[in-house]
Design an enzyme around this catalytic site. Structure first.
Site, PDB file in Angstrom:
ATOM      1  CE  LYS A  22      38.190   6.968  64.707  1.00 48.98           C
ATOM      2  NZ  LYS A  22      39.427   6.688  63.945  1.00 48.98           N
ATOM      3  CG  ASN A  23      39.940  10.910  63.621  1.00 53.21           C
ATOM      4  OD1 ASN A  23      40.290   9.741  63.800  1.00 53.21           O
ATOM      5  ND2 ASN A  23      39.148  11.274  62.626  1.00 53.21           N
ATOM      6  NE  ARG A  94      48.270   6.367  57.878  1.00 54.44           N
ATOM      7  CZ  ARG A  94      49.241   6.223  57.000  1.00 54.44           C
ATOM      8  NH1 ARG A  94      49.608   5.018  56.631  1.00 54.44           N
ATOM      9  NH2 ARG A  94      49.845   7.264  56.482  1.00 54.44           N
ATOM     10  CB  CYS A 118      39.854   2.447  56.707  1.00 55.16           C
ATOM     11  SG  CYS A 118      38.589   2.288  57.975  1.00 55.16           S
ATOM     12  NE  ARG A 123      44.754   5.563  55.332  1.00 56.48           N
ATOM     13  CZ  ARG A 123      43.951   5.355  56.380  1.00 56.48           C
ATOM     14  NH1 ARG A 123      43.451   6.393  57.029  1.00 56.48           N
ATOM     15  NH2 ARG A 123      43.656   4.142  56.783  1.00 56.48           N
ATOM     16  N   PRO A 124      50.679   7.100  52.215  1.00 50.95           N
ATOM     17  CG  PRO A 124      51.677   8.497  50.635  1.00 50.95           C
ATOM     18  CD  PRO A 124      50.360   7.882  51.003  1.00 50.95           C
ATOM     19  CG  ASP A 306      37.385  10.923  58.174  1.00 58.56           C
ATOM     20  OD1 ASP A 306      37.832  10.224  57.254  1.00 58.56           O
ATOM     21  OD2 ASP A 306      37.965  11.030  59.273  1.00 58.56           O
ATOM     22  NE  ARG A 398      39.341   1.059  62.639  1.00 59.06           N
ATOM     23  CZ  ARG A 398      39.591   1.858  61.609  1.00 59.06           C
ATOM     24  NH1 ARG A 398      38.941   1.717  60.470  1.00 59.06           N
ATOM     25  NH2 ARG A 398      40.493   2.813  61.722  1.00 59.06           N
TER      26      ARG A 398
END
Length: 418
Positions: A22-23, A94, A118, A123-124, A306, A398
């Site tokens: 997925k990532n 995200r 999430c 998470r700037p 993760d 997800r």
């Protein structure tokens, strides 16, 4: 909200095959916007995150087709109809921030809602903004909307204060169409970065150094189409490895890149799990009671954040006391409270979690609050006595496709109630 009912206490055994990560797929989808030629991405499961990004791309005018039967997604951008990405779907994902770099590079302007995802900590996007600004973009944020424009993107040397995966991907994507040379220093080295570079190079980009901390990109004027298969999902692999280790089972996982899961293998081995490595598979055999170990999450090739939640669930019944240090996200222990409801002995102090192994967990009603924490609760349910009800498993959907069916196929007992 859908939920899982899990009957614990069963040893799991059998084999499963992993699909595309997925990532890795999400940044590839965003990068596909750069080309106006047909692109086919293979081995794609219809995960909720992928569906959301697919829907966002359709809304802005990109031709996409997610085919669940063939596990592919076809993408062709014949012209973005709307560079104002204001859909509320962005709040669910995200990775939608990656459209900032791809639409800016293609259309020279973009407006996008600040992304969601999430709730695991701050998470700037400052590194995304810094990188794109150094490429020549004029960017401002107003009332939750990012607005970016550039007459022309020009290559530059960009140093990242932290090796952010998302910022590295966004800069890589935008720099593909920037004039001249871009050098990203202190870049993220995750396998997903290498996969994105390989995808773009397949289309005709000029990217070198992905997988190291210095990436060099020579801008091109256009990209071709093509077919591409992403890397298998290393976090999915780690999750099922932890799941079977926790239950005292035996499993063969096919379609694995061993180098991508070295840190996970090392920690499971420290816990007394026997891990056998093959050319493209791994066998996990956990017949002995697990031993405690210490975990510190770090950027790749360190232990992945993760996988922190899943390993914590696994360690709740290990012999001894384990210490976990979460260095990436400050709010990634939400699952710990739910594990304590099941009888786990966990103490949290800032970014440190102390997990003292107990003899058993007991099934109860718990709630998934994020993707990986939800997977941890499934693991806990599988080792607990009695029935565990995991609510709000939409978070799990997800990142894990048909998790219940996979677990049932290897001897578990889990029922999905929609």
């Amino acid at each position: 909200m859908p939920k899982y009912l899990i009957e614990g206490g069963r040893k799991l055994s059998g084999s499963i095959r992993l699909h595309g990560a997925k990532n890795a797929i999400l940044p590839i989808m965003a990068a596909a916007i750069l080309s106006d030629k047909p692109i086919l991405i293979e081995d794609v499961l219809p995960l909720e995150d992928i569906k959301v990004l697919n829907n966002i791309m359709e809304i802005i005018g990109v031709n996409t087709k997610l085919d669940e039967t063939s596990s592919t997604i076809q993408i062709q951008n014949l012209g973005i109809k709307n560079t104002n990405v204001s859909t509320q779907l962005v709040n669910k994902l995200r990775a939608s921030i990656l459209l900032l770099g791809s639409i800016l590079a293609r259309e020279k302007k973009v407006s996008i809602v600040l992304p969601g995802g999430c709730n695991i900590g701050a998470r700037p996007i400052d590194l995304h903004i810094k990188g794109l600004s150094l490429l020549g973009a004029e960017i401002k944020i107003n009332q939750g909307i990012i607005e970016a424009k550039a007459k022309k993107l020009r290559g530059n040397k960009i140093y990242l204060d932290f090796p952010s995966v998302g910022a590295t991907e966004n800069i890589m994507i935008a720099a593909t169409y920037a004039e001249g040379e871009t050098i990203i220093e202190n870049a993220a080295t995750e396998p997903e970065i290498v996969c994105l570079a390989n995808f773009l190079n397949t289309l005709g980009a000029k990217i070198w150094g992905a997988g190291t901390d210095t990436i060099r990109i020579i801008g091109v004027d256009s990209l071709n189409g093509g077919t591409f298969a992403p890397i298998p999902d290393r976090i999915e692999a780690g999750t099922y490895m932890a799941l079977v280790s926790a239950t005292g089972g035996n499993i063969r996982i096919e379609n694995v890149i061993i180098d991508h899961i070295r840190s996970i293998i090392a920690k499971l081995s420290e816990c007394g799990v026997k891990v056998t490595e093959g050319e493209n598979y791994v066998v996990v055999n956990a017949q002995e009671k697990l031993k405690a170990t210490d975990i510190k999450t770090l950027p790749y090739p360190g232990f992945p954040t993760d996988m922190q939640a899943q390993i914590m669930a696994m360690l709740t019944c290990a012999k001894g006391t384990s210490m976990i240090i979460e260095t990436i996200f400050e709010n990634r222990y939400q699952h710990a409270c739910e594990l304590v409801k099941m009888g786990a002995n966990i103490k949290i102090d800032g970014r440190v979690a102390i997990v003292e192994g107990v003899k058993k967990l007991s099934g109860t009603n718990v709630k998934a609050q994020d993707l990986r924490g939800g997977a941890a609760l499934v693991i806990a349910g599988l080792i607990a006595d009695g029935i565990t009800e995991v609510d709000e498993i939409n978070h799990i959907d997800r990142g894990y496709y048909n998790m219940d069916k996979i677990i049932n196929s290897i001897g578990g007992k889990i029922e999905r109630i929609d």
